[in-house]
Design an enzyme around this catalytic site. Structure first.
Site, PDB file in Angstrom:
ATOM      1  N   PHE A  28       0.882  -1.229  -0.012  1.00 52.92           N
ATOM      2  CA  PHE A  28      -0.150  -0.033   0.138  1.00 52.92           C
ATOM      3  C   PHE A  28       0.686   1.382   0.022  1.00 52.92           C
ATOM      4  CE2 PHE A  28      -2.550  -3.289   2.061  1.00 52.92           C
ATOM      5  CZ  PHE A  28      -3.366  -3.434   1.139  1.00 52.92           C
ATOM      6  N   LEU A  29       1.810   1.164  -0.518  1.00 54.23           N
ATOM      7  CA  LEU A  29       2.689   2.396  -0.912  1.00 54.23           C
ATOM      8  C   LEU A  29       2.190   3.368  -1.824  1.00 54.23           C
ATOM      9  CD1 LEU A  29       5.295   4.415  -0.674  1.00 54.23           C
ATOM     10  CD2 LEU A  29       6.172   2.819  -2.315  1.00 54.23           C
ATOM     11  N   THR A  64       5.910  -6.661  -3.522  1.00 53.03           N
ATOM     12  CA  THR A  64       5.919  -6.989  -4.705  1.00 53.03           C
ATOM     13  C   THR A  64       5.479  -5.786  -5.462  1.00 53.03           C
ATOM     14  OG1 THR A  64       3.437  -7.467  -4.544  1.00 53.03           O
ATOM     15  CG2 THR A  64       4.950  -9.559  -4.486  1.00 53.03           C
ATOM     16  N   LEU A  78      -1.273  -9.383  -0.976  1.00 56.52           N
ATOM     17  CA  LEU A  78      -2.354  -9.072  -1.348  1.00 56.52           C
ATOM     18  C   LEU A  78      -2.428  -7.394  -2.061  1.00 56.52           C
ATOM     19  CD1 LEU A  78      -3.790  -9.204   2.358  1.00 56.52           C
ATOM     20  CD2 LEU A  78      -4.220 -10.897   0.240  1.00 56.52           C
TER      21      LEU A  78
HETATM   22  S1  NHW Z   1       3.682  -1.877  -5.425  1.00 54.77           S
HETATM   23  C1  NHW Z   1       2.412  -0.412  -5.375  1.00 54.77           C
HETATM   24  C2  NHW Z   1       3.164   0.792  -5.313  1.00 54.77           C
HETATM   25  N1  NHW Z   1       2.252   2.053  -5.423  1.00 54.77           N
HETATM   26  C3  NHW Z   1       1.520   2.336  -6.545  1.00 54.77           C
HETATM   27  O1  NHW Z   1       2.129   1.923  -7.618  1.00 54.77           O
HETATM   28  C4  NHW Z   1       0.700   3.440  -6.429  1.00 54.77           C
HETATM   29  C5  NHW Z   1       0.559   4.574  -7.435  1.00 54.77           C
HETATM   30  N2  NHW Z   1       1.667   5.010  -7.633  1.00 54.77           N
HETATM   31  C6  NHW Z   1       2.293   5.825  -6.726  1.00 54.77           C
HETATM   32  O2  NHW Z   1       1.607   6.161  -5.548  1.00 54.77           O
HETATM   33  C7  NHW Z   1       3.045  -2.429  -3.719  1.00 54.77           C
HETATM   34  C8  NHW Z   1       3.867   6.473  -6.666  1.00 54.77           C
HETATM   35  O3  NHW Z   1       3.988   6.619  -8.208  1.00 54.77           O
HETATM   36  C9  NHW Z   1       4.740   5.781  -5.800  1.00 54.77           C
HETATM   37  C10 NHW Z   1       6.225   6.241  -6.065  1.00 54.77           C
HETATM   38  C11 NHW Z   1       4.476   5.994  -4.227  1.00 54.77           C
HETATM   39  C12 NHW Z   1       4.894   4.245  -6.086  1.00 54.77           C
HETATM   40  N3  NHW Z   1       8.203   0.149  -4.931  1.00 54.77           N
HETATM   41  O4  NHW Z   1       8.694   9.437  -4.669  1.00 54.77           O
HETATM   42  P1  NHW Z   1       9.219   9.248  -6.151  1.00 54.77           P
HETATM   43  C13 NHW Z   1       3.725  -1.898  -2.656  1.00 54.77           C
HETATM   44  O5  NHW Z   1       3.035  -1.065  -1.953  1.00 54.77           O
HETATM   45  C14 NHW Z   1      11.083   4.163  -6.764  1.00 54.77           C
HETATM   46  C15 NHW Z   1       9.624   0.487  -4.463  1.00 54.77           C
HETATM   47  O6  NHW Z   1       9.914  10.595  -6.720  1.00 54.77           O
HETATM   48  P2  NHW Z   1       6.729   8.565  -6.861  1.00 54.77           P
HETATM   49  C16 NHW Z   1       4.985  -2.523  -2.355  1.00 54.77           C
HETATM   50  C17 NHW Z   1      11.648   4.478  -8.005  1.00 54.77           C
HETATM   51  O7  NHW Z   1      12.502   3.444  -8.242  1.00 54.77           O
HETATM   52  N4  NHW Z   1      10.095   1.594  -4.951  1.00 54.77           N
HETATM   53  O8  NHW Z   1       8.408   8.454  -7.173  1.00 54.77           O
HETATM   54  C18 NHW Z   1       5.963  -0.951  -1.915  1.00 54.77           C
HETATM   55  C19 NHW Z   1      12.507   5.563  -7.581  1.00 54.77           C
HETATM   56  O9  NHW Z   1      13.742   5.128  -6.785  1.00 54.77           O
HETATM   57  P3  NHW Z   1      15.203   5.083  -7.815  1.00 54.77           P
HETATM   58  C20 NHW Z   1       9.430   2.396  -5.746  1.00 54.77           C
HETATM   59  O10 NHW Z   1       6.290   8.106  -8.368  1.00 54.77           O
HETATM   60  C21 NHW Z   1       7.720  -1.806  -1.784  1.00 54.77           C
HETATM   61  C22 NHW Z   1      11.697   6.250  -6.435  1.00 54.77           C
HETATM   62  O11 NHW Z   1      10.874   5.352  -5.781  1.00 54.77           O
HETATM   63  C23 NHW Z   1       8.265   1.965  -6.296  1.00 54.77           C
HETATM   64  O12 NHW Z   1       6.242   9.898  -6.522  1.00 54.77           O
HETATM   65  C24 NHW Z   1       8.372  -0.426  -1.124  1.00 54.77           C
HETATM   66  C25 NHW Z   1      11.009   7.487  -6.781  1.00 54.77           C
HETATM   67  O13 NHW Z   1      10.348   8.133  -5.650  1.00 54.77           O
HETATM   68  C26 NHW Z   1       7.488   0.915  -5.807  1.00 54.77           C
HETATM   69  N5  NHW Z   1       6.428   0.431  -6.163  1.00 54.77           N
HETATM   70  O14 NHW Z   1       6.196   7.622  -5.991  1.00 54.77           O
HETATM   71  C27 NHW Z   1       9.680  -0.978  -0.771  1.00 54.77           C
HETATM   72  N6  NHW Z   1       7.693   2.844  -7.211  1.00 54.77           N
HETATM   73  O15 NHW Z   1      16.288   4.428  -6.981  1.00 54.77           O
HETATM   74  C28 NHW Z   1       9.834  -1.679   0.435  1.00 54.77           C
HETATM   75  C29 NHW Z   1       8.833   3.767  -7.615  1.00 54.77           C
HETATM   76  O16 NHW Z   1      14.795   4.282  -8.996  1.00 54.77           O
HETATM   77  C30 NHW Z   1      11.357  -2.068   0.870  1.00 54.77           C
HETATM   78  N7  NHW Z   1       9.814   3.470  -6.469  1.00 54.77           N
HETATM   79  O17 NHW Z   1      15.521   6.431  -7.829  1.00 54.77           O
HETATM   80  C31 NHW Z   1      11.173  -2.774   2.190  1.00 54.77           C
HETATM   81  C32 NHW Z   1      11.296  -1.820   3.351  1.00 54.77           C
HETATM   82  C33 NHW Z   1      11.245  -2.584   4.710  1.00 54.77           C
HETATM   83  C34 NHW Z   1      12.428  -2.850   4.846  1.00 54.77           C
HETATM   84  C35 NHW Z   1      12.312  -3.680   6.543  1.00 54.77           C
HETATM   85  C36 NHW Z   1      13.712  -4.317   6.932  1.00 54.77           C
HETATM   86  C1  EN5 Z   2       0.735  -5.297  -5.050  1.00 53.80           C
HETATM   87  N1  EN5 Z   2       0.241  -6.200  -4.075  1.00 53.80           N
HETATM   88  O1  EN5 Z   2      -1.635  -4.084 -14.677  1.00 53.80           O
HETATM   89  C2  EN5 Z   2       0.048  -5.093  -6.266  1.00 53.80           C
HETATM   90  N2  EN5 Z   2      -3.381  -5.474 -14.273  1.00 53.80           N
HETATM   91  O2  EN5 Z   2      -2.775  -8.402 -16.061  1.00 53.80           O
HETATM   92  C3  EN5 Z   2       0.870  -3.934  -7.079  1.00 53.80           C
HETATM   93  N3  EN5 Z   2      -4.996  -6.259 -17.224  1.00 53.80           N
HETATM   94  O3  EN5 Z   2      -5.801  -6.278 -15.176  1.00 53.80           O
HETATM   95  C4  EN5 Z   2       1.354  -4.733  -8.327  1.00 53.80           C
HETATM   96  N4  EN5 Z   2      -4.287  -2.242 -19.726  1.00 53.80           N
HETATM   97  O4  EN5 Z   2      -5.001  -7.861 -19.125  1.00 53.80           O
HETATM   98  C5  EN5 Z   2       0.186  -4.272  -9.489  1.00 53.80           C
HETATM   99  N5  EN5 Z   2      -7.161  -7.930 -19.578  1.00 53.80           N
HETATM  100  C6  EN5 Z   2       0.468  -4.858 -10.846  1.00 53.80           C
HETATM  101  C7  EN5 Z   2      -0.411  -5.031 -11.544  1.00 53.80           C
HETATM  102  C8  EN5 Z   2      -1.279  -3.755 -11.957  1.00 53.80           C
HETATM  103  C9  EN5 Z   2      -2.544  -3.579 -12.667  1.00 53.80           C
HETATM  104  C10 EN5 Z   2      -2.690  -4.512 -13.968  1.00 53.80           C
HETATM  105  C11 EN5 Z   2      -3.378  -6.152 -15.383  1.00 53.80           C
HETATM  106  C12 EN5 Z   2      -2.730  -7.681 -15.049  1.00 53.80           C
HETATM  107  C13 EN5 Z   2      -4.630  -6.300 -15.947  1.00 53.80           C
HETATM  108  C14 EN5 Z   2      -6.109  -6.632 -17.678  1.00 53.80           C
HETATM  109  C15 EN5 Z   2      -6.813  -5.468 -18.298  1.00 53.80           C
HETATM  110  C16 EN5 Z   2      -5.895  -4.640 -19.076  1.00 53.80           C
HETATM  111  C17 EN5 Z   2      -6.609  -3.149 -19.635  1.00 53.80           C
HETATM  112  C18 EN5 Z   2      -5.679  -2.318 -20.519  1.00 53.80           C
HETATM  113  C19 EN5 Z   2      -6.006  -7.683 -19.008  1.00 53.80           C
HETATM  114  C20 EN5 Z   2      -6.973  -8.816 -20.509  1.00 53.80           C
HETATM  115  C21 EN5 Z   2      -7.930 -10.139 -20.050  1.00 53.80           C
HETATM  116  C22 EN5 Z   2      -8.260 -11.257 -21.241  1.00 53.80           C
HETATM  117  C23 EN5 Z   2      -9.313 -12.000 -20.740  1.00 53.80           C
HETATM  118  C24 EN5 Z   2      -9.793 -13.122 -21.639  1.00 53.80           C
HETATM  119  C25 EN5 Z   2      -8.519 -14.053 -22.004  1.00 53.80           C
HETATM  120  C26 EN5 Z   2      -7.475 -12.995 -22.222  1.00 53.80           C
HETATM  121  C27 EN5 Z   2      -7.109 -12.098 -21.344  1.00 53.80           C
END
Ligand code: NHW
Ligand code: EN5
Length: 388
Positions: free
Chosen positions: A137-138, A172, A388
């Site tokens: 949930f980052l 993940t 999740l």
């Molecule tokens: S993955 C889902 C992550 N969330 C989203 O995708 C939501 C939509 N995006 C955002 O909110 C599940 C922003 O784009 C986020 C980045 C917040 C993603 N993991 O602030 P900046 C999780 O929650 C790096 C790790 O400028 P931003 C897992 C990127 O590579 N790092 O970017 C979370 C760059 O670093 P670099 C990520 O777009 C695991 C830097 O952030 C990342 O405004 C966390 C840029 O920062 C990601 N998903 O904000 C790690 N996305 O080195 C846990 C980007 O490349 C580690 N970055 O310059 C373990 C910690 C605990 C250790 C305990 C011992």
């Molecule tokens: C950490 N817990 O891209 C989670 N989803 O395929 C963070 N695609 O739904 C990580 N683009 O393929 C998140 N339809 C990473 C996933 C982010 C969300 C994401 C993909 C996974 C998705 C759908 C919709 C695409 C819409 C256009 C997709 C095709 C379905 C089709 C059904 C019939 C048989 C062939 C495939």
């Protein structure tokens, strides 16, 4: 390339394939007295907050932030819409720490603009069980992106995990970071193909009509396996034994005890569903399947606002063939009005995906460990972990 990640104890791209590096912790724990006692500094408009999900108001603030700013697909058509009940469940497992549910507010308005969480988990890598944090949930508000807030949040959650004497984490992401333990593929099984096509989640195949497509994905109304039923509290010991014995074969998997199984796998309405097969003769629990509920908001569609998706969670087959077991899972998901059943190619999932008419999606999921090296990139079928 990765200004932040290069400074962290994670596998680096330059070390990929170097089998001379030992498996295990990348750096040793430091004495607790050397862990930074104060939070990291945020840019001055912002302040830290600890989020108590038991509070209706705070849970709602987190829900609204994620609903509007969390993960989207690559074409920005869908955005994950975790429910409040789901978030409470995901963040309150046995032994959770409230201090690991971290928010960022704007000082002046108190608006919640960023979030990151950890929960504790025992994860086994080969023969070693390691207490880790699962990070999830980052999220940074869309208007505050690319300001390097994420690295500060990651460092802060790391600090708070260290304060509990925990030194490893699992997470993940859909993006490639240094460096994946494994890269998995999402697969999708249409349950309501008409809606999926109408909202752009899937497309009508070549030489396919809508009515042929609907027929292709039709499922029976009733499950087929004798003894297939919903999991109940009395099943926790048997399911724990079944799951523990199944998960042994994977290189990386959770080390679930009965408390974990009770929390993560007992059915919870609109959050997690679990079914098992109880042998009608011996009353043994021989097979198990589960999925969690994660709807997505449909962005900019006139007719529909949410896509109801089930995500395959933990499944075990010892007697019922995989295809029959998971077909029954599809039948119950369809009956519960899910539009699509999603699964990763982890564990034994490849043995049923194609047969049951799942198709590969356009998304991948990369698995990572923090401060723990694994010498080879794992095949998805070597992973026994679903986050999740
Ligand atoms: S993955 C889902 C992550 N969330 C989203 O995708 C939501 C939509 N995006 C955002 O909110 C599940 C922003 O784009 C986020 C980045 C917040 C993603 N993991 O602030 P900046 C999780 O929650 C790096 C790790 O400028 P931003 C897992 C990127 O590579 N790092 O970017 C979370 C760059 O670093 P670099 C990520 O777009 C695991 C830097 O952030 C990342 O405004 C966390 C840029 O920062 C990601 N998903 O904000 C790690 N996305 O080195 C846990 C980007 O490349 C580690 N970055 O310059 C373990 C910690 C605990 C250790 C305990 C011992
Ligand atoms: C950490 N817990 O891209 C989670 N989803 O395929 C963070 N695609 O739904 C990580 N683009 O393929 C998140 N339809 C990473 C996933 C982010 C969300 C994401 C993909 C996974 C998705 C759908 C919709 C695409 C819409 C256009 C997709 C095709 C379905 C089709 C059904 C019939 C048989 C062939 C495939």
């Amino acid at each position: 390339r990765h200004k932040f990640w290069e400074t962290q104890p994670v596998g680096q791209f330059k070390d990929l394939g170097d089998a001379s590096l030992p498996e295990g912790p990348i750096e040793p724990p430091t004495p607790l007295s050397e862990v930074k006692q104060e939070p990291y500094n945020l840019p001055s408009p912002y302040e830290w907050t600890t989020c108590d999900l038991d509070s209706e108001d705070m849970c709602n603030e987190v829900y609204v932030l994620l609903t509007n700013n969390y993960v989207e697909d690559d074409e920005n058509m869908f955005r994950f819409n975790y429910s409040k009940e789901f978030l409470r469940w995901a963040l309150h497992p046995p032994g959770y720490y409230k201090s690991w549910h971290i928010g960022v507010r704007v000082k002046t308005s108190k608006k919640l603009v960023a979030f990151i969480t950890g929960v504790p988990a025992r994860i086994r890598s080969r023969d070693t069980v390691v207490v880790m944090a699962e990070i999830n949930f980052l999220c940074v508000h869309k208007k505050l992106r690319s300001k390097r807030l994420a690295p500060v949040m990651i460092k802060e959650v790391t600090r708070r995990v260290h304060l509990e004497n925990i030194w490893q984490a699992a997470y993940t992401a859909g993006v490639v970071l240094p460096t994946p333990v494994s890269t998995c593929q999402y697969w999708h099984r249409s349950l309501n193909p008409k809606k999926l096509i109408d909202v752009g989640f899937s497309r009508l195949g070549a030489r396919m009509t809508m009515s042929r497509t609907i027929k292709l994905y039709k499922l029976p109304d009733q499950t087929i396996t004798p003894g297939f039923r919903k999991m109940e509290p009395r099943d926790v010991p048997a399911v724990t034994r079944l799951l523990r014995s199944y998960l042994k074969q994977f290189v990386v998997a959770p080390d679930f005890d009965e408390n974990d199984v009770e929390h993560w796998l007992l059915p919870k309405e609109d959050v997690v569903d679990s079914y098992l097969v109880e042998s009608p003769e011996t009353h043994e629990i021989t097979d198990f399947c589960s999925f969690y509920t994660l709807p997505s908001s449909i962005l900019g569609n006139q007719n529909y606002s949410t896509l109801k998706a089930a995500y395959s969670y933990y499944n075990v087959s010892t007697k019922t063939p995989w295809i029959q077991l998971m077909n029954d899972a599809l039948i119950v998901a369809k009956r519960k009005d899910f539009n699509v059943f999603n699964a990763l190619d982890v564990m034994h999932n490849e043995t049923f995906l194609k047969e049951l008419k799942f198709g590969p999606g356009d998304g991948k999921l990369h698995y990572y460990l923090y401060n723990y090296r694994i010498n080879h990139v794992l095949r998805p079928s070597e992973l026994g972990l679903v986050l999740l």
